[in-house]
Enzyme design. Structure first.
Site: not given
Length: 301
Positions: A245, A217, A264
């Site tokens: 993000e 993360r 991602h």
């Protein structure tokens, strides 16, 4: 009356005979009546909007997220709701990407692509992942899969877990090992303890020339501190996750030195569908048989 009402993104998911199946074909998530849903799988890569739909499900009993990470789902829990994660679905896909990012970064793939765009043939020496000391921080199912995939290379693997279980090293002892690691993979959950685990002090402990690969993360790494280290040229990074993000178009991380960024996509591959269906169908069968579910993060009251 159906024992459970199941909503997933698949119109043809196999459910027990006494369960009712809903899907986008019968009940569009955004506009359909979701009030009878008791078992909900948010659409993969649906983000916060998919989780917000739980507010339209007063009878929800099981929130089965399709991701290994679950921190974003916690705020949507209510008394009586069990939260399960997608542990196991993304092991191969995320580990594959992690290893690919490391090799691509070390062997200069970014430069190759830019040279190709310019039609330039530039031959130079790059780093190999072989003969490196590799740290895997977070040694759950994905971390151990990264280690398995790296077993075909000539590397020394050092595994870290929160507790130091199963002959791993406790993360509390990380600092004394950081200066010895050539490549570091981050694949641990985002918690209060792990947020900014790699802050300015810890990034400074990394070995000169080391590579940081984050497939966990974004907030586990302090972005501002990372930018300073990258632009100094002292370390490099390969990131499938960032903070913030999605990464804004004008963010300085895009143009930082020595960084490779993917958007991602660790679990978002052709490997997802088969594995996700298998897990969710298994969970529904357990539910029908009155057996405990797998991957329970929070048990409903």
């Amino acid at each position: 009356m159906s024992e459970h009402v199941v909503w997933t993104q698949w119109d043809d998911l196999k459910v027990p005979s006494n369960f009712k199946r809903l899907s986008p074909a019968t009940t569009p998530a955004a506009t359909g009546d979701m009030s009878e849903v008791t078992f909900y799988v948010p659409t993969y890569m649906g983000g916060r909007p998919a989780l917000e739909l739980t507010k339209k499900m007063p009878n929800l009993k099981v929130l089965q997220v399709p991701n290994a990470g679950y921190e974003d789902a916690l705020e949507f829990l209510r008394p009586g709701i069990t939260l399960c994660n997608g542990r196991g679905i993304h092991d191969d896909s995320t580990a594959e990407l992690a290893v690919a990012l490391a090799i691509a970064s070390l062997r200069g793939f970014v430069t190759f692509i830019r040279d190709q765009d310019q039609g330039e043939w530039v031959n130079k020496t790059y780093n190999s992942i072989n003969d490196r000391k590799v740290g895997i921080i977070g040694y759950g199912s994905i971390g151990s899969t990264i280690a398995r995939m790296l077993s075909g290379f000539s590397v020394e693997i050092v595994a870290f877990t929160q507790s130091g279980r199963d002959n791993t090293i406790a993360i509390s002892d990380l600092d004394k090992h950081l200066p010895t690691l050539d490549v570091i993979f981050l694949i641990l959950p985002l918690t209060k303890e792990s947020k900014h685990l790699f802050d300015a002090r810890r990034l400074a402990l990394m070995k000169d020339g080391a590579l940081l690969v984050n497939v966990a993360r974004g907030p586990i790494v302090d972005t501002d501190a990372l930018l300073k280290e990258l632009n100094s040229g002292r370390i490099t990074a390969a990131l499938d996750v960032t903070d913030p993000e999605p990464l804004p178009k004008d963010h300085p991380l895009w143009s930082a030195k020595g960084v490779l960024i993917s958007p991602h996509v660790g679990g978002n591959s052709s490997a997802f569908d088969k594995r996700a269906r298998s897990l969710f169908e298994s969970q529904l069968n357990l539910l029908a048989e009155g057996k405990p579910l797998n991957n329970i993060i929070v048990a409903g009251n």
